[in-house]
Design an enzyme around this catalytic site. Structure first.
Site, PDB file in Angstrom:
ATOM      1  N   ASP A  54      37.825  41.349  34.409  1.00 14.45           N
ATOM      2  CA  ASP A  54      36.526  41.444  35.083  1.00 14.45           C
ATOM      3  C   ASP A  54      36.105  42.902  35.190  1.00 14.45           C
ATOM      4  O   ASP A  54      36.926  43.779  35.449  1.00 14.45           O
ATOM      5  CB  ASP A  54      36.635  40.831  36.476  1.00 14.45           C
ATOM      6  CG  ASP A  54      35.321  40.851  37.251  1.00 14.45           C
ATOM      7  OD1 ASP A  54      34.253  40.848  36.603  1.00 14.45           O
ATOM      8  OD2 ASP A  54      35.370  40.862  38.488  1.00 14.45           O
ATOM      9  N   HIS A 110      36.077  37.445  35.805  1.00 16.64           N
ATOM     10  CA  HIS A 110      35.594  37.327  37.179  1.00 16.64           C
ATOM     11  C   HIS A 110      35.964  35.982  37.798  1.00 16.64           C
ATOM     12  O   HIS A 110      36.244  35.900  38.991  1.00 16.64           O
ATOM     13  CB  HIS A 110      34.073  37.497  37.162  1.00 16.64           C
ATOM     14  CG  HIS A 110      33.444  37.694  38.494  1.00 16.64           C
ATOM     15  ND1 HIS A 110      33.681  38.786  39.289  1.00 16.64           N
ATOM     16  CD2 HIS A 110      32.543  36.929  39.180  1.00 16.64           C
ATOM     17  CE1 HIS A 110      32.969  38.698  40.401  1.00 16.64           C
ATOM     18  NE2 HIS A 110      32.276  37.583  40.359  1.00 16.64           N
ATOM     19  N   SER A 144      34.042  37.043  44.398  1.00 18.10           N
ATOM     20  CA  SER A 144      32.872  37.879  44.225  1.00 18.10           C
ATOM     21  C   SER A 144      32.320  38.354  45.571  1.00 18.10           C
ATOM     22  O   SER A 144      33.031  38.976  46.353  1.00 18.10           O
ATOM     23  CB  SER A 144      31.824  37.103  43.412  1.00 18.10           C
ATOM     24  OG  SER A 144      30.817  37.934  42.935  1.00 18.10           O
TER      25      SER A 144
END
EC number: 3.4.16.5
Length: 554
Positions: free
Chosen positions: A470, A529, A278
């Protein structure tokens, strides 16, 4: 990458409402600025006592689009939002403990000199360490039952700036004397890496009844792993001050690793790798560059791994529309008209990001983040679909779509857990959205940290991996920026063919991989994710193969 549900300025319009952006923004801002107006105070300290109107006028150097966007923002902000200056992130209440097994003083390490091959003396490790200390507690594995291996927890202290970073180390389950060491970083910005520990890749998870459940696919099966809560005021970390940009956090991480490996030289000789996901797509290039900049170091950095990261916004934001509109391998989430609106918004978004890249100014970078997040993330969020996994709805709005995050927070807020780890703060929260907004309003969000990657590739291998379900940091954008990166090996990397990824002796592939020189990209199937959470066995497979050097340049 975490998006605050309480501020539409980060693109987080309420998923429960389909109202227009402006109506939502007015509603959200009116509700939240009274209790958290510090979250949107002027971004530069020199303007801390001004209003939006006055500091806008002071920056005639902004381009017309940035100025126009500041005008739009001003219309949405309540007049009393800037009545008085306040800190972005509120200091955490903390009480210093004295029961530490080891205290490593940076000033003492700084005094150590060694003789080089040329006969000249030089410091054993470089960098400014005088103000840093490392406190270490031996964690009794039987008290928490998270794992049976040797564990350490503690704080890196920057005494001059009142910063205290919490870490938790787990030794390898296999061969700790020879297995590599991995530093794991979650993103946010402002989210605890203990999320990665208990939700993704650590030795255990936490169930609904707050019981510890062993993870057979933990990343410390064949590597020792350090989980670090950074920047300050995240997770168990704390400070009376704030860190509001990625570069500032890099100095802290270098100091922590240097002092940790000084205290535990038995781990310093092993290969060391930095991994994260991320917003760690921002962190890792900076942290790796900081480490590599020191010729004299005790950190044996061998590679970095970035999972579903945000690294090159200019390239990546172009791929929100395709991912949301059915071109990323999953059904469309948005309507045709919403997809057209995103197409129409792209030129302005890219123009704003380019201006941020060129100027580096907060006054250019903040408008870019606000406009682009609202145009490309906001419409998706309003559908109620999980931004971290396009395959389903958000199951828990109060815990970033995952109820398990709430269970983890409840577990880590238990007094016996905090005592066992030597925690000094009064409580734990998985994500600190004051930090999230702080980074946004310091212009950090849209910075071009991908420009550091070519320099890293000259020294060590880089892996970009991405779960293909994601949305927020999707695989299309990650593949695109890795192919757009300007570096000497670009042509060879782009010509490299995608090959199947599969478990040993398994017929079914779990992803694709392409590699050339020191650069590797992986697409991981049926993962959102948080790849290690969705594909635990497969993620451990590619981790072990990566740490073993399978795709490294020979």
């Amino acid at each position: 990458m975490r998006i605050s549900a309480s501020t539409v300025l980060l693109g987080a319009a309420s998923a429960a409402s389909a109202a227009s952006f402006q109506n939502q923004a007015q509603h959200v801002l009116a509700d939240n600025f009274h209790k958290a107006h510090d979250a949107v105070k002027p971004v530069a300290d020199s303007f801390a006592h001004t209003t939006l109107e006055s500091f806008e006028e002071a920056f005639n150097g902004m381009n017309s689009q940035a100025k126009a966007l500041w005008d739009e923002i001003k219309l949405l902000v309540p007049e009393n939002a800037f009545d008085k200056p306040t800190w972005f992130s509120k200091p955490k209440a903390a009480k210093r403990r004295k029961d530490w097994d080891h205290v490593v003083k940076g000033a003492d390490v700084q005094k150590l000199w060694v003789k080089g091959a040329d006969g000249e003396k030089h410091r054993e490790v470089g960098g400014q360490l005088d103000n840093f200390n490392l406190r270490v507690k031996s964690v009794d594995p039987s008290k928490l039952g998270v794992d049976k291996v040797k564990q350490y927890s503690g704080y890196l202290d920057d005494e001059e700036n009142d910063k205290h970073l919490f870490y938790w180390f787990f030794e390898s389950r296999n061969d700790p004397k020879n297995d590599p060491v991995v530093l794991w970083l979650n993103g946010g910005p402002g989210c605890s890496s203990l999320t990665g520990l208990f939700l993704e890749l650590g030795p255990s998870s936490i169930d609904k009844k707050l019981r510890v459940v062993s993870n057979e696919y933990a990343w410390n099966n064949n590597a020792s792993v350090i989980f670090l809560d950074q920047p300050v005021n995240v997770g168990y970390s704390y400070s009376g001050n704030a860190v509001s940009n990625t570069v500032a956090a890099g100095k802290d991480v270098y100091a922590l690793l240097t002092l940790f490996f000084h205290q535990f030289p038995e781990y310093a000789k092993q290969d060391f790798h930095i991994a994260g996901e991320s917003y760690a797509g921002h962190y890792i290039p900076v942290f790796a560059s900081e480490i590599l900049s020191h010729k004299d170091r005790n950190i044996n950095l061998k590679s970095v791994l970035i999972g579903n990261g945000l690294t090159d916004p200019l390239t990546q934001y172009e791929h929100y529309r395709p991912m949301a509109c059915g071109e990323g391998g999953y059904p469309a989430v948005l309507s045709e008209s919403e997809c057209r609106s995103m197409d129409n918004a792209l030129p302005r978004c890219q123009s704003l990001i380019r201006n941020c890249y060129e100027s580096g100014s907060v006054w250019s970078c903040v408008p870019a983040a606000i406009y682009c997040n609202n145009q490309f993330i906001g419409p998706y969020q309003r559908t109620g679909q999980n931004v971290y996994d396009i395959r389903g709805k958000c199951e828990d709005d109060s815990n970033l779509c995952y109820s398990a995050l709430g269970w983890i927070s409840d577990y880590l807020n238990q007094k016996d857990v905090m005592d066992a780890l030597g925690v000094e703060v009064e409580g734990y929260e998985s994500c600190n959205f004051d930090i999230n907004r702080n980074f946004l309003f310091q212009g950090d969000w849209m910075q071009p940290f991908h420009r550091l990657v070519p320099g890293i590739l000259k020294e060590i291998p880089v892996l970009i991996y991405a779960g293909d379900a994601d949305f927020i940091c999707n695989w299309l954008g990650n593949k695109a920026w890795s192919e757009a990166l300007e570096w000497p090996g670009k042509n060879g990397f782009n010509k490299a063919e995608l090959e199947d990824l599969s478990l040993p002796k398994a017929d079914k592939e779990y992803g694709k991989v392409k590699s050339s020189g020191n650069f590797t990209f992986m697409q991981i199937y049926q993962a959102g994710h948080m790849v290690p959470m969705d594909q635990p066995e497969n993620s451990l497979d590619f981790l072990n193969r990566w740490l073993g050097g399978e795709w490294f340049e020979q």
